[in-house]
Design a protein around this motif. Sequence first.
Motif, PDB file in Angstrom:
ATOM      1  N   HIS A  17       5.440   2.222 -14.329  1.00 55.56           N
ATOM      2  CA  HIS A  17       6.347   2.716 -15.366  1.00 55.56           C
ATOM      3  C   HIS A  17       6.054   1.970 -16.653  1.00 55.56           C
ATOM      4  CE1 HIS A  17       8.583   5.188 -12.563  1.00 55.56           C
ATOM      5  NE2 HIS A  17       8.468   4.182 -11.713  1.00 55.56           N
ATOM      6  N   SER A  18       5.256   2.588 -17.493  1.00 56.90           N
ATOM      7  CA  SER A  18       4.850   1.996 -18.758  1.00 56.90           C
ATOM      8  C   SER A  18       4.643   3.100 -19.779  1.00 56.90           C
ATOM      9  CB  SER A  18       3.550   1.200 -18.583  1.00 56.90           C
ATOM     10  OG  SER A  18       3.042   0.804 -19.833  1.00 56.90           O
ATOM     11  N   SER A  19       4.900   2.764 -21.029  1.00 57.66           N
ATOM     12  CA  SER A  19       4.666   3.750 -22.085  1.00 57.66           C
ATOM     13  C   SER A  19       3.226   3.712 -22.588  1.00 57.66           C
ATOM     14  CB  SER A  19       5.635   3.494 -23.246  1.00 57.66           C
ATOM     15  OG  SER A  19       5.420   2.185 -23.752  1.00 57.66           O
ATOM     16  N   ASP A  20       2.416   2.794 -22.049  1.00 56.14           N
ATOM     17  CA  ASP A  20       1.017   2.671 -22.465  1.00 56.14           C
ATOM     18  C   ASP A  20       0.158   3.637 -21.646  1.00 56.14           C
ATOM     19  OD1 ASP A  20      -1.573   1.963 -23.083  1.00 56.14           O
ATOM     20  OD2 ASP A  20      -1.195  -0.194 -23.001  1.00 56.14           O
ATOM     21  N   PRO A  21      -0.349   4.713 -22.245  1.00 58.67           N
ATOM     22  CA  PRO A  21      -1.136   5.693 -21.489  1.00 58.67           C
ATOM     23  C   PRO A  21      -2.539   5.215 -21.119  1.00 58.67           C
ATOM     24  CG  PRO A  21      -1.103   6.276 -23.794  1.00 58.67           C
ATOM     25  CD  PRO A  21      -0.211   5.075 -23.648  1.00 58.67           C
ATOM     26  N   SER A  22      -2.960   4.065 -21.647  1.00 55.84           N
ATOM     27  CA  SER A  22      -4.312   3.590 -21.352  1.00 55.84           C
ATOM     28  C   SER A  22      -4.355   2.674 -20.132  1.00 55.84           C
ATOM     29  CB  SER A  22      -4.889   2.860 -22.562  1.00 55.84           C
ATOM     30  OG  SER A  22      -4.184   1.655 -22.779  1.00 55.84           O
ATOM     31  N   LEU A  23      -3.264   2.562 -19.390  1.00 57.37           N
ATOM     32  CA  LEU A  23      -3.247   1.740 -18.181  1.00 57.37           C
ATOM     33  C   LEU A  23      -3.472   2.615 -16.957  1.00 57.37           C
ATOM     34  CD1 LEU A  23      -0.213  -0.608 -18.880  1.00 57.37           C
ATOM     35  CD2 LEU A  23      -2.646  -1.083 -19.222  1.00 57.37           C
ATOM     36  N   GLU A  24      -4.126   2.042 -15.947  1.00 56.01           N
ATOM     37  CA  GLU A  24      -4.315   2.751 -14.692  1.00 56.01           C
ATOM     38  C   GLU A  24      -4.068   1.824 -13.526  1.00 56.01           C
ATOM     39  OE1 GLU A  24      -8.251   4.159 -13.662  1.00 56.01           O
ATOM     40  OE2 GLU A  24      -9.149   2.689 -14.987  1.00 56.01           O
ATOM     41  N   LEU A  25      -3.815   2.410 -12.359  1.00 58.99           N
ATOM     42  CA  LEU A  25      -3.532   1.652 -11.143  1.00 58.99           C
ATOM     43  C   LEU A  25      -4.698   1.749 -10.171  1.00 58.99           C
ATOM     44  CD1 LEU A  25       0.151   2.486 -10.178  1.00 58.99           C
ATOM     45  CD2 LEU A  25      -0.779   0.269 -10.816  1.00 58.99           C
ATOM     46  N   PHE A  26      -4.869   0.683  -9.391  1.00 59.58           N
ATOM     47  CA  PHE A  26      -5.876   0.645  -8.334  1.00 59.58           C
ATOM     48  C   PHE A  26      -5.238   0.028  -7.107  1.00 59.58           C
ATOM     49  CE2 PHE A  26      -9.242  -1.679  -6.062  1.00 59.58           C
ATOM     50  CZ  PHE A  26     -10.068  -0.613  -5.735  1.00 59.58           C
ATOM     51  N   LEU A  27      -5.391   0.671  -5.961  1.00 62.66           N
ATOM     52  CA  LEU A  27      -4.861   0.151  -4.699  1.00 62.66           C
ATOM     53  C   LEU A  27      -5.900  -0.775  -4.091  1.00 62.66           C
ATOM     54  CD1 LEU A  27      -2.647   0.144  -2.551  1.00 62.66           C
ATOM     55  CD2 LEU A  27      -3.717   2.169  -1.559  1.00 62.66           C
ATOM     56  N   ASP A  28      -5.632  -2.071  -4.131  1.00 66.06           N
ATOM     57  CA  ASP A  28      -6.586  -3.058  -3.632  1.00 66.06           C
ATOM     58  C   ASP A  28      -6.397  -3.320  -2.145  1.00 66.06           C
ATOM     59  OD1 ASP A  28      -8.641  -5.205  -4.333  1.00 66.06           O
ATOM     60  OD2 ASP A  28      -7.100  -6.363  -3.276  1.00 66.06           O
ATOM     61  N   THR A  29      -5.165  -3.539  -1.720  1.00 62.68           N
ATOM     62  CA  THR A  29      -4.898  -3.915  -0.336  1.00 62.68           C
ATOM     63  C   THR A  29      -3.602  -3.282   0.137  1.00 62.68           C
ATOM     64  OG1 THR A  29      -6.007  -6.025  -0.671  1.00 62.68           O
ATOM     65  CG2 THR A  29      -4.563  -5.882   1.225  1.00 62.68           C
ATOM     66  N   CYS A  30      -3.594  -2.805   1.368  1.00 61.92           N
ATOM     67  CA  CYS A  30      -2.381  -2.271   1.983  1.00 61.92           C
ATOM     68  C   CYS A  30      -2.424  -2.655   3.461  1.00 61.92           C
ATOM     69  CB  CYS A  30      -2.344  -0.759   1.814  1.00 61.92           C
ATOM     70  SG  CYS A  30      -0.707  -0.098   1.611  1.00 61.92           S
ATOM     71  N   VAL A  31      -1.414  -3.387   3.899  1.00 62.28           N
ATOM     72  CA  VAL A  31      -1.380  -3.933   5.252  1.00 62.28           C
ATOM     73  C   VAL A  31      -0.076  -3.534   5.928  1.00 62.28           C
ATOM     74  CG1 VAL A  31      -1.437  -6.079   6.595  1.00 62.28           C
ATOM     75  CG2 VAL A  31      -2.766  -5.896   4.514  1.00 62.28           C
ATOM     76  N   ALA A  32      -0.155  -3.164   7.194  1.00 62.41           N
ATOM     77  CA  ALA A  32       1.032  -2.843   7.990  1.00 62.41           C
ATOM     78  C   ALA A  32       1.315  -4.002   8.937  1.00 62.41           C
ATOM     79  CB  ALA A  32       0.800  -1.571   8.787  1.00 62.41           C
ATOM     80  N   SER A  33       2.603  -4.196   9.227  1.00 64.73           N
ATOM     81  CA  SER A  33       3.015  -5.286  10.102  1.00 64.73           C
ATOM     82  C   SER A  33       4.217  -4.841  10.936  1.00 64.73           C
ATOM     83  CB  SER A  33       3.396  -6.513   9.260  1.00 64.73           C
ATOM     84  OG  SER A  33       4.001  -7.504  10.058  1.00 64.73           O
ATOM     85  N   PRO A  34       4.365  -5.399  12.157  1.00 56.32           N
ATOM     86  CA  PRO A  34       5.549  -5.061  12.959  1.00 56.32           C
ATOM     87  C   PRO A  34       6.803  -5.827  12.501  1.00 56.32           C
ATOM     88  CG  PRO A  34       4.129  -6.531  14.195  1.00 56.32           C
ATOM     89  CD  PRO A  34       3.415  -6.199  12.909  1.00 56.32           C
ATOM     90  N   THR A  35       6.635  -6.797  11.601  1.00 50.70           N
ATOM     91  CA  THR A  35       7.778  -7.550  11.076  1.00 50.70           C
ATOM     92  C   THR A  35       7.734  -7.560   9.556  1.00 50.70           C
ATOM     93  OG1 THR A  35       6.645  -9.676  11.061  1.00 50.70           O
ATOM     94  CG2 THR A  35       7.799  -9.090  13.095  1.00 50.70           C
ATOM     95  N   ARG A  36       8.877  -7.719   8.938  1.00 50.12           N
ATOM     96  CA  ARG A  36       8.922  -7.663   7.476  1.00 50.12           C
ATOM     97  C   ARG A  36       8.542  -8.978   6.810  1.00 50.12           C
ATOM     98  NH1 ARG A  36      14.768  -6.067   5.945  1.00 50.12           N
ATOM     99  NH2 ARG A  36      14.614  -5.000   7.890  1.00 50.12           N
ATOM    100  N   HIS A  37       8.429 -10.061   7.579  1.00 47.67           N
ATOM    101  CA  HIS A  37       8.186 -11.362   6.969  1.00 47.67           C
ATOM    102  C   HIS A  37       6.801 -11.941   7.233  1.00 47.67           C
ATOM    103  CE1 HIS A  37      12.377 -11.426   5.914  1.00 47.67           C
ATOM    104  NE2 HIS A  37      12.702 -11.211   7.163  1.00 47.67           N
ATOM    105  N   ASN A  38       5.978 -11.261   8.025  1.00 48.02           N
ATOM    106  CA  ASN A  38       4.668 -11.808   8.360  1.00 48.02           C
ATOM    107  C   ASN A  38       3.615 -10.699   8.282  1.00 48.02           C
ATOM    108  OD1 ASN A  38       2.403 -12.998   9.436  1.00 48.02           O
ATOM    109  ND2 ASN A  38       3.430 -13.843  11.219  1.00 48.02           N
ATOM    110  N   PHE A  39       2.792 -10.773   7.256  1.00 50.17           N
ATOM    111  CA  PHE A  39       1.737  -9.772   7.076  1.00 50.17           C
ATOM    112  C   PHE A  39       0.353 -10.369   7.318  1.00 50.17           C
ATOM    113  CE2 PHE A  39       5.259  -7.687   5.083  1.00 50.17           C
ATOM    114  CZ  PHE A  39       5.037  -6.351   5.355  1.00 50.17           C
TER     115      PHE A  39
END
Length: 116
Positions: A17-39
Amino acid sequence: PYRVGINQNLFLEASLHSSDPSLELFLDTCVASPTRHNFTTKSYPIIKNGCAKDPTYATYYSPLRHTLRFKFNAFQFIQSNPEVYLQCELVVCRAYDYSSRCHQGCLQRSKREASS
């Protein structure tokens, strides 16, 4: 919480959420875990260093640079509760900076040769 059946497609979208149209996103890492506190222990990488690790992972076109769309098949950890937690790391870059992390894509780490 979001409920989805095993092996069903799980669609995700991340937006900057930015008003700057020259920014882009890149997904570097995505990890799943059976617990919310240990990835780190008992985790499952979906994306690592920009590289798909899960064979069901796919990206989808977004008309906006600051929005990412992707999917993977839902799963459950064996001998664990039915909940799966997801933690993703995204990088924000200037859209036309071709030396940025966003334009490097998948970074395969080369294995070092063992010396005798």
